[in-house]
Write a protein that holds these residues in place. Structure first.
Motif, short mmCIF file in Angstrom:
data_model
loop_
_atom_site.label_atom_id
_atom_site.label_comp_id
_atom_site.label_asym_id
_atom_site.label_seq_id
_atom_site.Cartn_x
_atom_site.Cartn_y
_atom_site.Cartn_z
N ASN A 366 -69.92 2.90 -50.18
CA ASN A 366 -70.50 2.76 -51.52
C ASN A 366 -71.75 1.87 -51.49
OD1 ASN A 366 -68.87 0.78 -50.64
ND2 ASN A 366 -67.84 0.40 -52.60
N SER A 367 -72.71 2.25 -50.64
CA SER A 367 -73.85 1.35 -50.39
C SER A 367 -74.74 1.17 -51.64
CB SER A 367 -74.67 1.87 -49.23
OG SER A 367 -75.05 3.20 -49.47
N ILE A 368 -74.87 2.22 -52.47
CA ILE A 368 -75.74 2.08 -53.66
C ILE A 368 -75.14 1.05 -54.62
CG2 ILE A 368 -76.69 3.24 -55.69
CD1 ILE A 368 -77.36 5.54 -54.07
N GLN A 369 -73.81 1.08 -54.75
CA GLN A 369 -73.14 0.11 -55.63
C GLN A 369 -73.29 -1.31 -55.06
OE1 GLN A 369 -72.00 3.08 -54.96
NE2 GLN A 369 -71.67 3.97 -56.99
N ILE A 370 -73.22 -1.41 -53.75
CA ILE A 370 -73.36 -2.75 -53.14
C ILE A 370 -74.78 -3.27 -53.39
CG2 ILE A 370 -73.33 -4.07 -50.98
CD1 ILE A 370 -71.12 -2.30 -50.00
#
Ligand SMILES: O[C@H]1[C@H](O)[C@@H](O)[C@H](O)[C@@H](O)[C@H]1O
Length: 552
Positions: A366-370
């Motif tokens: 979930n890199s975009i959320q991170i």
């Protein structure tokens, strides 16, 4: 002739100067240096009533005699100053939003512009904005002196709106690049003017906080952009909405700007004394008319009037000459440019702009959320700096935050080393170290360089901040354009290690050159720098120990 009931002769009789007897602003004849220095607080004595500053004509009841250096701090400041700084600060949203939104937009743009974008085209679209900001920063300083701070800010808003619309409706790559370039021009203008405008308006003891409002808006704009990147991830043509939304804050700022006053220091330079008097009275509702006139006098004395005569070209030439020939101006320029370079070469924007890519590459799904968490950290710690800067002081905040930045970046580099050895749990240490880096960054070097206008005297302020703003944008451009290549060529360990090295160099240079400037009036700062970097640092350290405060 008088100003708001204060006979102008009040000030003339104070100093026995028949030549300047009708002008309160000439209350401190330059020839009387000792007296002038005392009144400006340079002799480090609180300003107190003495026979020589009493108004004989008003029966010894001159409001000036009640003014002490401490008194300026305790007086009431109206909430209007917060409103003005907030209105000016809105430009920060545009800065943050437009620099933050591009990574998300590029991820979803697909073949909407005719065909899939190549890496070169992505780079071109991304860098058009910082490149234009760099150009406008370097070329527009003189415009701030010609048109005034407020008017230029209004033009910047018009430019933002135009650029946002062009981006939203663009049908091909060239139009999108043009839109990004136009928006970048507006961002460059705003990043030059807003900190300068707020600095020129702010009372000394709250200047740090008021300027940080701008950075709170920048990081807030970035946070909104990252959140929208996540929200529009799967929306068809959603990038057009994302780009077009940038016009809204510009319009929101444009309207109240019509009622916002021009910077008092700029107005004084134009000899609009009455207007300045009104603005100052509104900012200091508790101050007596004589105190206001006194403040105006202090500012004007420090502004070195009469030196900016002639046409625009001659003034520019003069400013240019003074910026490089006067040692204290050179020192100011060095500090302002160095701090901006330190900010950018710490690698902050490489981390911020590419956070989604970084986290994906180390194994987070979930890199975009991170990356939203990264943006939130930057925002929240800027707010913390906003609350504490005037209390703790710029230098202390800077030195502490630089130290924790170095530690965080070193931990990050070491973690990459272990991650490369296939020890996947280290990705959490990388995440933690990046968040801790951004928290420390936002608390110190993320905002202090934007206090740049306070370093320069009026005669070279616009030009000087133009240069340091350009350094900021050049650093931004260089770091963001080379980050991915660096990660490939010198590895992640090398890249983060290099950023740690830059921060270490930044810490050492700041330790020896950057004096504490919190609470000093901007007219005093260049006088302090006349003493040389290290002497200025030592003097301010000892002053803070003995808690000597400054006037407006
Ligand atoms: O002060 C700002 C802020 O720290 C932003 O997060 C960063 O993207 C900018 O480059 C910087 O100038």
């Amino acid at each position: 002739m008088d100003i708001k009931g204060i006979p102008l002769t009040t000030f003339a009789t104070t100093f026995d100067s028949p030549k300047e007897d009708l002008d309160p602003l000439s209350a401190y004849p330059s020839s009387n240096k000792k007296l002038k220095d005392e009144r400006l607080g340079l002799n480090e004595v609180p300003i107190e009533a003495t026979d020589s500053n009493m108004d004989v004509s008003s029966g010894g009841n001159n409001p000036v005699d009640e003014v002490t250096a401490e008194g300026f701090h305790e007086e009431k400041i109206s909430s209007w100053i917060w409103i003005l700084s907030t209105v000016a600060g809105i430009s920060g949203i545009l800065f943050g939003y437009d620099t933050g939104v591009i990574s998300g937009a590029l991820a979803v743009i697909g073949s909407d512009l005719g065909k899939e974008l190549s890496s070169k085209q992505r780079e071109l679209i991304t860098s058009a904005t910082p490149f234009a900001a760099l150009l406008s920063g370097i070329t527009s300083g003189w415009l701030a002196d010609l048109l005034g701070r407020k008017r230029l800010l209004m033009y910047a808003d018009g430019i933002f709106v135009l650029g946002s619309i062009i981006m939203a409706v663009s049908k091909n790559i060239a139009t999108l690049v043009a839109g990004r370039f136009i928006v970048g021009w507006g961002i460059g203008l705003a990043s030059l003017i807003v900190p300068m405008y707020i600095t020129e308006l702010a009372p000394a003891h709250m200047r740090g906080r008021l300027v940080i409002i701008y950075v709170v808006f920048i990081t807030g704009g970035q946070l909104v952009a990252y959140a929208l990147n996540a929200a529009f991830e799967n929306v068809n043509q959603g990038w057009r909405i994302m780009m077009g939304l940038g016009a809204i804050p510009a319009l929101c700022q444009l309207v109240p700007l019509f009622w916002t006053p021009e910077s008092p220091r700029y107005l004084l330079k134009q000899n609009h004394v009455e207007k300045v008097y009104k603005i100052m009275s509104r900012i200091h509702p508790g101050a007596k008319p004589g105190e206001i006139a006194y403040k105006v006098t202090l500012i004007q004395e420090g502004m070195n009037f009469g030196t900016l005569e002639g046409n625009q070209f001659q003034r520019l030439k003069y400013s240019f000459k003074r910026l490089f020939s006067v040692p204290s101006n050179r020192r100011s320029l060095f500090i302002a440019c160095f701090l901006q370079a330190f900010q950018q070469f710490s690698g902050t924007n490489a981390i911020q702009y590419f956070s989604a890519i970084i986290f994906k590459s180390v194994g987070f799904k979930n890199s975009i959320q991170i990356s939203v968490v990264v943006g939130a950290t930057n925002f929240l710690f800027t707010i913390l700096a906003f609350m504490l800067i005037d209390r703790i002081g710029r230098r202390r905040i800077l030195l502490c935050s630089a130290t924790t930045m170095i530690i965080s970046l070193s931990v990050c580099a070491i973690s990459y080393h272990f991650l490369e050895l296939k020890k996947t749990a280290w990705k959490y240490v990388i995440l933690g170290s990046i968040i801790s880096f951004l928290a420390s960054y936002a608390f110190g070097i993320g905002n202090i360089p934007w206090q740049q206008a306070e370093l320069f005297p009026m005669e070279v302020r616009a030009l000087g901040t133009g240069f340091s703003t350009a350094v900021n944008w050049s650093g931004n451009l260089i770091v963001s354009a080379t980050f991915l290549t660096m990660m490939e060529s010198i590895t992640s360990v090398g890249t983060f290690g290099l950023f740690a090295g830059f921060c270490f160099a930044g810490l050492v240079v700041c330790f020896f050159t950057y004096p504490e400037l919190a609470g000093m009036s901007i007219e005093h700062i260049s006088i302090l720098l006349e003493k040389g970097f290290w002497n200025a640092v030592k003097e301010r350290n000892s002053k803070r120990k003995s808690n000597i405060k400054d006037t407006y």
